[in-house]
Each structure stands twice: as structure tokens, then as C-alpha cells.
Design a protein around this motif. Structure first.
Motif, PDB file in Angstrom:
ATOM      1  N   GLY A 114       0.798  -1.215   0.000  1.00 34.65           N
ATOM      2  CA  GLY A 114       0.000   0.000   0.000  1.00 34.65           C
ATOM      3  C   GLY A 114       0.832   1.266   0.000  1.00 34.65           C
ATOM      4  O   GLY A 114       2.066   1.211  -0.093  1.00 34.65           O
ATOM      5  N   SER A 115       0.160   2.390   0.121  1.00 31.59           N
ATOM      6  CA  SER A 115       0.813   3.702   0.054  1.00 31.59           C
ATOM      7  C   SER A 115       0.334   4.615   1.172  1.00 31.59           C
ATOM      8  O   SER A 115      -0.798   4.489   1.638  1.00 31.59           O
ATOM      9  CB  SER A 115       0.507   4.376  -1.294  1.00 31.59           C
ATOM     10  OG  SER A 115       0.988   3.624  -2.387  1.00 31.59           O
ATOM     11  N   LEU A 116       1.207   5.517   1.555  1.00 25.09           N
ATOM     12  CA  LEU A 116       0.888   6.607   2.467  1.00 25.09           C
ATOM     13  C   LEU A 116       1.666   7.836   2.023  1.00 25.09           C
ATOM     14  O   LEU A 116       2.744   7.717   1.441  1.00 25.09           O
ATOM     15  CB  LEU A 116       1.265   6.263   3.908  1.00 25.09           C
ATOM     16  CG  LEU A 116       0.401   5.259   4.661  1.00 25.09           C
ATOM     17  CD1 LEU A 116       1.058   4.908   6.002  1.00 25.09           C
ATOM     18  CD2 LEU A 116      -0.998   5.780   4.885  1.00 25.09           C
ATOM     19  N   ARG A 117       1.136   8.989   2.344  1.00 24.69           N
ATOM     20  CA  ARG A 117       1.841  10.238   2.067  1.00 24.69           C
ATOM     21  C   ARG A 117       2.002  11.001   3.372  1.00 24.69           C
ATOM     22  O   ARG A 117       1.003  11.396   3.989  1.00 24.69           O
ATOM     23  CB  ARG A 117       1.081  11.092   1.061  1.00 24.69           C
ATOM     24  CG  ARG A 117       1.844  12.337   0.600  1.00 24.69           C
ATOM     25  CD  ARG A 117       0.925  13.297  -0.101  1.00 24.69           C
ATOM     26  NE  ARG A 117       1.624  14.324  -0.859  1.00 24.69           N
ATOM     27  CZ  ARG A 117       1.079  15.491  -1.167  1.00 24.69           C
ATOM     28  NH1 ARG A 117      -0.151  15.779  -0.795  1.00 24.69           N
ATOM     29  NH2 ARG A 117       1.772  16.369  -1.873  1.00 24.69           N
ATOM     30  N   SER A 154      17.213   0.963   0.805  1.00 21.60           N
ATOM     31  CA  SER A 154      16.007   0.206   1.164  1.00 21.60           C
ATOM     32  C   SER A 154      14.712   0.906   0.759  1.00 21.60           C
ATOM     33  O   SER A 154      13.661   0.269   0.719  1.00 21.60           O
ATOM     34  CB  SER A 154      15.989  -0.103   2.661  1.00 21.60           C
ATOM     35  OG  SER A 154      16.003   1.078   3.421  1.00 21.60           O
ATOM     36  N   VAL A 155      14.763   2.205   0.469  1.00 21.80           N
ATOM     37  CA  VAL A 155      13.546   2.922   0.071  1.00 21.80           C
ATOM     38  C   VAL A 155      13.638   3.471  -1.349  1.00 21.80           C
ATOM     39  O   VAL A 155      12.639   3.952  -1.887  1.00 21.80           O
ATOM     40  CB  VAL A 155      13.207   4.063   1.049  1.00 21.80           C
ATOM     41  CG1 VAL A 155      13.148   3.547   2.483  1.00 21.80           C
ATOM     42  CG2 VAL A 155      14.175   5.227   0.931  1.00 21.80           C
ATOM     43  N   GLN A 176       6.171  10.652  -0.111  1.00 20.31           N
ATOM     44  CA  GLN A 176       5.239   9.692  -0.713  1.00 20.31           C
ATOM     45  C   GLN A 176       5.856   8.305  -0.590  1.00 20.31           C
ATOM     46  O   GLN A 176       6.971   8.072  -1.061  1.00 20.31           O
ATOM     47  CB  GLN A 176       4.996  10.031  -2.184  1.00 20.31           C
ATOM     48  CG  GLN A 176       4.123   9.040  -2.920  1.00 20.31           C
ATOM     49  CD  GLN A 176       2.680   9.041  -2.435  1.00 20.31           C
ATOM     50  OE1 GLN A 176       2.121  10.102  -2.152  1.00 20.31           O
ATOM     51  NE2 GLN A 176       2.085   7.866  -2.323  1.00 20.31           N
ATOM     52  N   MET A 177       5.137   7.412   0.064  1.00 22.56           N
ATOM     53  CA  MET A 177       5.645   6.073   0.306  1.00 22.56           C
ATOM     54  C   MET A 177       4.756   5.064  -0.413  1.00 22.56           C
ATOM     55  O   MET A 177       3.570   4.943  -0.098  1.00 22.56           O
ATOM     56  CB  MET A 177       5.680   5.780   1.805  1.00 22.56           C
ATOM     57  CG  MET A 177       6.447   6.821   2.611  1.00 22.56           C
ATOM     58  SD  MET A 177       6.683   6.357   4.333  1.00 22.56           S
ATOM     59  CE  MET A 177       4.993   6.312   4.887  1.00 22.56           C
ATOM     60  N   ASP A 178       5.300   4.373  -1.381  1.00 25.28           N
ATOM     61  CA  ASP A 178       4.580   3.374  -2.154  1.00 25.28           C
ATOM     62  C   ASP A 178       5.175   1.987  -1.920  1.00 25.28           C
ATOM     63  O   ASP A 178       6.306   1.858  -1.465  1.00 25.28           O
ATOM     64  CB  ASP A 178       4.642   3.721  -3.643  1.00 25.28           C
ATOM     65  CG  ASP A 178       3.984   5.049  -3.959  1.00 25.28           C
ATOM     66  OD1 ASP A 178       4.565   5.824  -4.740  1.00 25.28           O
ATOM     67  OD2 ASP A 178       2.902   5.316  -3.410  1.00 25.28           O
ATOM     68  N   GLN A 185       7.199  15.715  16.551  1.00 24.99           N
ATOM     69  CA  GLN A 185       6.845  14.597  17.418  1.00 24.99           C
ATOM     70  C   GLN A 185       6.823  13.273  16.666  1.00 24.99           C
ATOM     71  O   GLN A 185       6.751  12.219  17.275  1.00 24.99           O
ATOM     72  CB  GLN A 185       5.471  14.848  18.054  1.00 24.99           C
ATOM     73  CG  GLN A 185       4.262  14.514  17.166  1.00 24.99           C
ATOM     74  CD  GLN A 185       4.095  15.428  15.971  1.00 24.99           C
ATOM     75  OE1 GLN A 185       4.672  16.509  15.917  1.00 24.99           O
ATOM     76  NE2 GLN A 185       3.294  14.996  15.000  1.00 24.99           N
ATOM     77  N   GLY A 186       6.882  13.354  15.350  1.00 22.92           N
ATOM     78  CA  GLY A 186       6.855  12.154  14.532  1.00 22.92           C
ATOM     79  C   GLY A 186       5.449  11.679  14.233  1.00 22.92           C
ATOM     80  O   GLY A 186       4.472  12.114  14.850  1.00 22.92           O
ATOM     81  N   THR A 187       5.346  10.790  13.264  1.00 22.45           N
ATOM     82  CA  THR A 187       4.066  10.182  12.910  1.00 22.45           C
ATOM     83  C   THR A 187       4.282   8.688  12.716  1.00 22.45           C
ATOM     84  O   THR A 187       5.246   8.260  12.069  1.00 22.45           O
ATOM     85  CB  THR A 187       3.458  10.850  11.656  1.00 22.45           C
ATOM     86  OG1 THR A 187       2.158  10.327  11.407  1.00 22.45           O
ATOM     87  CG2 THR A 187       4.323  10.652  10.420  1.00 22.45           C
ATOM     88  N   GLN A 188       3.401   7.895  13.309  1.00 22.36           N
ATOM     89  CA  GLN A 188       3.559   6.437  13.309  1.00 22.36           C
ATOM     90  C   GLN A 188       3.066   5.841  11.991  1.00 22.36           C
ATOM     91  O   GLN A 188       1.954   6.143  11.540  1.00 22.36           O
ATOM     92  CB  GLN A 188       2.771   5.820  14.462  1.00 22.36           C
ATOM     93  CG  GLN A 188       2.761   4.300  14.491  1.00 22.36           C
ATOM     94  CD  GLN A 188       4.108   3.713  14.864  1.00 22.36           C
ATOM     95  OE1 GLN A 188       4.716   4.127  15.844  1.00 22.36           O
ATOM     96  NE2 GLN A 188       4.569   2.729  14.083  1.00 22.36           N
ATOM     97  N   VAL A 189       3.893   5.009  11.391  1.00 19.48           N
ATOM     98  CA  VAL A 189       3.519   4.237  10.207  1.00 19.48           C
ATOM     99  C   VAL A 189       3.598   2.766  10.575  1.00 19.48           C
ATOM    100  O   VAL A 189       4.645   2.295  11.043  1.00 19.48           O
ATOM    101  CB  VAL A 189       4.446   4.543   9.019  1.00 19.48           C
ATOM    102  CG1 VAL A 189       4.177   3.585   7.859  1.00 19.48           C
ATOM    103  CG2 VAL A 189       4.268   5.987   8.566  1.00 19.48           C
ATOM    104  N   THR A 190       2.504   2.056  10.384  1.00 21.16           N
ATOM    105  CA  THR A 190       2.453   0.630  10.656  1.00 21.16           C
ATOM    106  C   THR A 190       2.014  -0.088   9.390  1.00 21.16           C
ATOM    107  O   THR A 190       0.970   0.239   8.820  1.00 21.16           O
ATOM    108  CB  THR A 190       1.485   0.315  11.797  1.00 21.16           C
ATOM    109  OG1 THR A 190       1.872   1.024  12.974  1.00 21.16           O
ATOM    110  CG2 THR A 190       1.469  -1.186  12.100  1.00 21.16           C
ATOM    111  N   VAL A 191       2.826  -1.032   8.950  1.00 23.79           N
ATOM    112  CA  VAL A 191       2.521  -1.798   7.745  1.00 23.79           C
ATOM    113  C   VAL A 191       2.250  -3.236   8.160  1.00 23.79           C
ATOM    114  O   VAL A 191       3.142  -3.938   8.651  1.00 23.79           O
ATOM    115  CB  VAL A 191       3.660  -1.736   6.726  1.00 23.79           C
ATOM    116  CG1 VAL A 191       3.258  -2.472   5.440  1.00 23.79           C
ATOM    117  CG2 VAL A 191       4.036  -0.295   6.419  1.00 23.79           C
ATOM    118  N   SER A 192       1.010  -3.637   7.983  1.00 20.05           N
ATOM    119  CA  SER A 192       0.609  -4.962   8.443  1.00 20.05           C
ATOM    120  C   SER A 192      -0.639  -5.393   7.701  1.00 20.05           C
ATOM    121  O   SER A 192      -1.486  -4.576   7.355  1.00 20.05           O
ATOM    122  CB  SER A 192       0.339  -4.943   9.946  1.00 20.05           C
ATOM    123  OG  SER A 192      -0.172  -6.193  10.373  1.00 20.05           O
TER     124      SER A 192
END
Length: 124
Positions: A16-19, A63-64, A82-84, A116-123
Motif C-alpha cells: 500500500g501507500s501513504l503520504r 532500502s527505500v 510519498q511512500m509506495d 513529534q513524529g508520525t507512526q507508520v504501521t505496515v501490516s
């Protein structure tokens, strides 16, 4: 007072993707190289991408590379990631910061204030 606010994280499925967005105040992102970093559970913070002060050069760790794209909008004073094709190993808290130049020797050299950062969880 310089300030950075990251947003856009959340839960994504593999592939999936997130921005992500990094909204800056107190300084102009166009006046600095900017970088994205991440910290996975139990690991240290690593630099993953940067964009030069001119905006004309971007660098990514292996890796990215080919999956993530860094950009910026001077009018909104915001930097994006943008993360794909997300993978489970991308799970981390993501941060942005001003960067001491941009390139393979400068990656990870954040300077100044941190958000403060933002959490990304890939599952699945």
C-alpha cells in the motif's frame, strides 16, 4: 520559534501507500536541505531521504530507493514523503528535520528542531 509537525501516518497493508507531510513554521523549508528519518521499534533513528536546499537533488537510502519520493511545497512550507509499495520493515515512527546538506555522506545529519513524529504501521 522553529517548529515541525509531521502527519499522514497510519496503518497500511503491504504494497500500500501513504503520504507523509511535514509542516514547518518559524523558518522556510526552501532555505534548508530537509530530510526524513525513521525509528523502528528497538532501533536507532536513521535518515532515509533528503532534498537539497535548491530542491533539485534528492537522495534515498537503498532500502527505500524506487519506493519513496521526497518533495516540498514552498508555498505551503511543507515537505512530503510519498511512500509506495510499503513493506512490513517500513513500520516505524517517521520524523522530518532540517538537514546538513543532502547526499550519501550527509544522510542522517539532522539539525535544529524535531517534530513529534508520525507512526507508520505496515501490516496485513
Amino acid at each position: 520559534q522553529p517548529r515541525l509537525v509531521e502527519s499522514g501516518g497510519g496503518l497500511a497493508q503491504p504494497g500500500g501507500s501513504l503520504r507523509l507531510s511535514c509542516a514547518a513554521s518559524g523558518f522556510k523549508v526552501e532555505h534548508y536541505a530537509m530530510g526524513w528519518f525513521r525509528q523502528a521499534p528497538g532501533k536507532g533513528r536513521e535518515g532515509i531521504s533528503c532534498i537539497s536546499e535548491s530542491g533539485g537533488y534528492q537522495y534515498y537510502i537503498d532500502s527505500v530507493q524506487g519506493r519513496f519520493t521526497i518533495s516540498r511545497d514552498g508555498g505551503k512550507n511543507t515537505v512530503y514523503l510519498q511512500m509506495d509499495n510499503l513493506q512490513s520493515e517500513d513500520t516505524a515512527v517517521y520524523f522530518c528535520a532540517a538537514h546538513m546538506g543532502c547526499g550519501p555522506r550527509e544522510i542522517g545529519r539532522g539539525i535544529g528542531t524535531w517534530g513529534q513524529g508520525t507512526q507508520v504501521t505496515v501490516s496485513s
